[in-house]
Design an enzyme around this catalytic site. Structure first.
Site, PDB file in Angstrom:
ATOM      1  CD  GLU A   1     -51.123   4.444  43.574  1.00  0.00           C
ATOM      2  OE1 GLU A   1     -51.928   4.083  42.615  1.00  0.00           O
ATOM      3  OE2 GLU A   1     -51.655   4.935  44.742  1.00  0.00           O
TER       4      GLU A   1
ATOM      5  CD  GLU B   1     -55.207   2.830  49.181  1.00  0.00           C
ATOM      6  OE1 GLU B   1     -54.975   1.695  48.644  1.00  0.00           O
ATOM      7  OE2 GLU B   1     -55.479   4.064  48.622  1.00  0.00           O
TER       8      GLU B   1
ATOM      9  CE  LYS C   1     -53.436   6.138  46.851  1.00  0.00           C
ATOM     10  NZ  LYS C   1     -54.244   4.992  46.710  1.00  0.00           N
TER      11      LYS C   1
ATOM     12  CG  ASN D   1     -57.973   3.802  24.050  1.00  0.00           C
ATOM     13  OD1 ASN D   1     -57.246   4.289  23.461  1.00  0.00           O
ATOM     14  ND2 ASN D   1     -58.978   4.277  24.656  1.00  0.00           N
ATOM     15  N   GLY D   2     -56.413  -0.651  23.955  1.00  0.00           N
ATOM     16  CA  GLY D   2     -56.785  -2.042  24.000  1.00  0.00           C
ATOM     17  C   GLY D   2     -55.463  -2.909  23.387  1.00  0.00           C
TER      18      GLY D   2
ATOM     19  NE  ARG E   1     -58.686   7.161  29.487  1.00  0.00           N
ATOM     20  CZ  ARG E   1     -59.685   6.132  29.584  1.00  0.00           C
ATOM     21  NH1 ARG E   1     -60.902   6.720  29.975  1.00  0.00           N
ATOM     22  NH2 ARG E   1     -59.577   5.063  29.004  1.00  0.00           N
TER      23      ARG E   1
ATOM     24  CD1 TRP F   1     -49.657   4.575  30.611  1.00  0.00           C
ATOM     25  CD2 TRP F   1     -50.278   2.683  30.400  1.00  0.00           C
ATOM     26  NE1 TRP F   1     -49.303   3.965  31.823  1.00  0.00           N
ATOM     27  CE2 TRP F   1     -49.450   2.426  31.509  1.00  0.00           C
ATOM     28  CE3 TRP F   1     -50.569   1.551  29.832  1.00  0.00           C
ATOM     29  CZ2 TRP F   1     -49.309   1.599  32.308  1.00  0.00           C
ATOM     30  CZ3 TRP F   1     -50.354   0.173  30.524  1.00  0.00           C
ATOM     31  CH2 TRP F   1     -49.530   0.540  31.620  1.00  0.00           C
TER      32      TRP F   1
ATOM     33  CB  CYS G   1     -55.096   4.576  25.157  1.00  0.00           C
ATOM     34  SG  CYS G   1     -53.403   3.526  25.013  1.00  0.00           S
TER      35      CYS G   1
ATOM     36  CG  HIS H   1     -42.567 -15.135  60.785  1.00  0.00           C
ATOM     37  ND1 HIS H   1     -42.027 -15.991  61.251  1.00  0.00           N
ATOM     38  CD2 HIS H   1     -43.405 -14.583  61.322  1.00  0.00           C
ATOM     39  CE1 HIS H   1     -42.800 -16.477  62.471  1.00  0.00           C
ATOM     40  NE2 HIS H   1     -43.724 -15.443  62.294  1.00  0.00           N
TER      41      HIS H   1
ATOM     42  CE  LYS I   1     -58.672   8.008  38.910  1.00  0.00           C
ATOM     43  NZ  LYS I   1     -58.354   7.733  40.179  1.00  0.00           N
TER      44      LYS I   1
HETATM   45  C1  G6P Z   1     -55.386   1.913  38.343  1.00  0.00           C
HETATM   46  C2  G6P Z   1     -55.392   3.242  39.398  1.00  0.00           C
HETATM   47  C3  G6P Z   1     -55.582   2.912  40.631  1.00  0.00           C
HETATM   48  C4  G6P Z   1     -56.920   2.005  40.644  1.00  0.00           C
HETATM   49  C5  G6P Z   1     -56.623   0.732  40.021  1.00  0.00           C
HETATM   50  C6  G6P Z   1     -58.175   0.124  40.050  1.00  0.00           C
HETATM   51  O1  G6P Z   1     -54.056   1.310  38.703  1.00  0.00           O
HETATM   52  O2  G6P Z   1     -54.116   3.756  39.009  1.00  0.00           O
HETATM   53  O3  G6P Z   1     -55.795   3.912  41.442  1.00  0.00           O
HETATM   54  O4  G6P Z   1     -57.129   1.699  42.233  1.00  0.00           O
HETATM   55  O5  G6P Z   1     -56.201   1.155  38.572  1.00  0.00           O
HETATM   56  O6  G6P Z   1     -59.075   1.010  39.239  1.00  0.00           O
HETATM   57  P1  G6P Z   1     -60.503   0.772  39.355  1.00  0.00           P
HETATM   58  O7  G6P Z   1     -61.083   1.921  38.485  1.00  0.00           O
HETATM   59  O8  G6P Z   1     -60.979  -0.398  38.970  1.00  0.00           O
HETATM   60  O9  G6P Z   1     -60.983   1.173  40.633  1.00  0.00           O
END
Ligand code: G6P
Length: 607
Positions: A488, A481, A485, A98-99, A27, A73, A2, A504, A602
């Site tokens: 996501e 990672e 990616k 927000n929250g 975001r 969101w 949000c 396994h 984000k």
């Molecule tokens: C969200 C974002 C990710 C990020 C994660 C942690 O899930 O989409 O890209 O890695 O938050 O966020 P931070 O700001 O704490 O690195």
């Protein structure tokens, strides 16, 4: 997640609010809305969709001197127009939030008994009704807000306006960020500096429990109990808050290609070929950490993977026990108590609720030295920590993190070097790592010579339902990672496994429709991972390998991508770049919304 923007001005605020919302789009959100003074009433316009849809619903000739706006969101209640914010009570009190209000069910019951009718499924609506309740009981707007806040449990950043107060926006924060932007004959609130960078570079960062009364000519900050508070105004370089694509198609693409420059900025003035400079983490850091016996890292998402790589570095080069926990899990583990712990939080945003609450929890339950590695100056985590090191990656807008990750690794490498120096490790080892670190921007640049290869790999992936990523040792977090990616942004199910675990379980999944991406280092794991690759090939699996040995060649059944060779500890940083680009090109072939993938945000400011 949000986003909030609100303000009062002697000029029309509507374009400012809409521009603010556009700047917050990165975001992640599913609906948007605005409440604004329209002559003697307050108008409310909301949409389940993009800010552009909201804008198209507003008559361009409208002028308003006061308003609050929001990108939502969904947490409580599905994405819909009725659940979008602002939430109002009786067309007189309007709230953006927000929250999460944890006690909203009890408050809902209480307010229903008082005769309020709920129009949405949100937790937020209790706030507008509560303020309205106290106003009808005779309290002024600000006192009604303070009484309301006293009843809320949970996390919130709020923006509130009242039909009876045309020159006032009230902001409040508890565990969710909110800033006040100062202008001339106008003042604003926002959840993110970026939302206001088009109108001001002067900001006040509210602390938890503070309330801001914003008029066009006044800013008054108070604590929850009404005591006046003074907080300094900080000038922030607004030029660095650009949301310009600079000729790229997506922010993620731009940010991937910015990585060499971001790395340079992360290292600039902090390290030479002889080692790190003193004081880069803040005055007195070296003294505080010279005898730590334990390092605890807490982070989420991509930042967590950066932490897992440091874990290997710490054990190998420092001989210091290092443990890495997810922000959402840390509090459930009984923290290991040692004499001297360094608690490192890693976060792009510095606002991720789980990591932030872990940091607060760690401070409450022990006495760690706290360090935040973060991309946002003045973020909650930076302010909550004893020491901080900014990653200097520049704003990262794409939801999938890229340049933040490589700069986090660079900063963690600075931490490693600093601690090696404190432990009086051989100069030669320190010089080797420092020189190799300084070469990284150039080496990452070289990975951009193979865009055609990444596009060919994307063609092998985009029509598959799943993919497997393999790595050993410190390459396993990189495999994770890579898988993160891909899932996501392309929505392909991707899993990462330590290569030795293949037999396994995951080997059962291997067939020609399950591509396998394997990281092949030039180290003692080489033979073993090659055996794992044979295990896949023998079952008709299609393997794409990435590593510093061999020659690049991609065919229709897989192949190899050769990355520039560097020290083993730095190769993981280089090998992530091809994986970012492969995911990006796969998402392009699938036609997904690369910068704003479905359901993701984000900056995740709820636990
Ligand atoms: C969200 C974002 C990710 C990020 C994660 C942690 O899930 O989409 O890209 O890695 O938050 O966020 P931070 O700001 O704490 O690195």
């Amino acid at each position: 997640m949000c986003g909030i923007v609100g303000g009062v001005s002697k000029r029309n605020v509507l374009p400012i609010l809409l521009e603010g919302l556009k700047r917050l789009e990165y975001r992640g959100y599913d609906s948007a809305g605005v409440a604004f003074r329209n002559n003697k009433k307050v108008s409310l316009v909301k949409t389940q969709g993009r800010v552009a849809d909201l804008e198209s619903q507003l008559d361009g000739s409208l002028k308003s001197l006061q308003g609050i706006a929001h990108t939502r969101w969904a947490t409580h209640g599905v994405p819909s127009t009725k659940n979008a914010h602002p939430q109002d009570s009786g067309n007189s009190i309007f709230v953006v939030h927000n929250g999460i209000i944890e006690n909203h069910e009890n408050l809902r019951k209480k307010l229903t008994k008082e005769g309020f009718k709920f129009k949405s499924d949100t937790d937020t609506e209790v706030i507008s009704h509560l303020v309205n309740l106290y106003k009808t009981k005779g309290y002024d707007f600000d006192s009604a807000v303070m009484r309301t806040i006293a009843e809320l449990k949970g996390a919130y950043a709020l923006g509130i306006i009242d039909l009876d107060n045309p020159d006032l926006v009230i902001g409040a924060r508890e565990h969710s960020p909110l800033v006040v932007g100062e202008g001339i004959e106008e003042n604003f609130i926002a959840s993110d500096v970026m939302a206001l960078s088009q109108v001001t570079n002067k900001f006040k960062f509210l602390q938890d429990g503070q309330i801001a009364l914003i008029g066009s000519d006044k800013i008054q900050i108070m604590s929850k109990n009404g005591t006046a508070k003074k907080i300094p105004t900080q000038e922030i370089d607004s030029n660095s808050f650009t949301n310009d694509l600079a000729g790229y198609s997506h922010f993620m693409e731009k940010e991937i290609f910015e990585q060499p420059k971001a790395l340079q900025d992360a290292l600039q003035g902090r390290v030479t070929s002889e080692g790190t400079q003193e004081g880069i983490f803040g005055a007195g850091f070296e003294d505080q950490v010279k005898d730590v016996t334990n390092i605890q890292i807490v982070a989420c998402g991509t930042s967590f993977h950066a932490g897992r790589i440091f874990e290997f570095w710490s054990h190998k080069f420092l001989g210091v026990n290092c443990r890495v926990d997810y922000g959402s899990e840390y509090q459930y583990q009984e923290p290991i108590k040692t004499d001297k712990t360094l608690l490192v939080t890693i976060s792009q945003s510095g606002e991720t609720a789980d990591t932030l609450s872990s940091l607060k929890f760690a401070k409450k339950t022990g006495k760690p030295v706290t360090l935040t590695i973060c991309n946002v100056a003045n973020s909650s985590m930076c302010r909550e920590s004893d020491f901080s090191l900014l990653t200097n990656a520049g704003p990262e807008i794409g939801v999938a993190s890229t340049k933040a990750f490589v700069t986090q690794l660079a900063c963690l490498n600075l931490l490693l070097l600093t601690m090696m120096q404190l432990k009086k490790q051989p100069k030669k080892a320190i010089q080797n790592i420092s020189s190799s670190l300084l070469q990284l921007p150039k080496k990452i640049n070289k990975t951009f010579d193979m865009l055609k290869v990444y596009k060919d790999v994307a063609k092998l992936l985009f029509n598959k339902n799943s993919a497997l990523f393999l790595g050993r040792g410190m390459y396993f977090p990189i495999a994770r990672e890579g898988a993160l990616k891909l899932k996501e942004i392309s929505y392909i199910h991707a899993e990462a496994y330590p290569a030795g675990e293949l037999k396994h379980g995951p080997l059962a999944l291997i067939d020609k429709d399950m591509p396998v991406l394997a990281l092949v280092p030039d180290n003692e794991h080489l033979d073993k991972i090659q055996s794992n690759i044979q295990e896949v090939a023998a079952r008709k699996g299609r393997v794409i390998t990435i590593g510093p040995l061999g020659k690049t060649k991609i065919g229709k059944n897989g192949g190899h991508i050769k990355i520039p060779k560097t020290l083993d500890l730095h190769n993981p940083i280089i090998s992530v770049v091809p994986m970012q680009l492969i995911s990006y090109y796969t998402a392009l072939l699938k036609g997904t919304d690369v910068d704003k993938p479905r359901n993701l945000a984000k900056s995740v400011t709820v636990e």
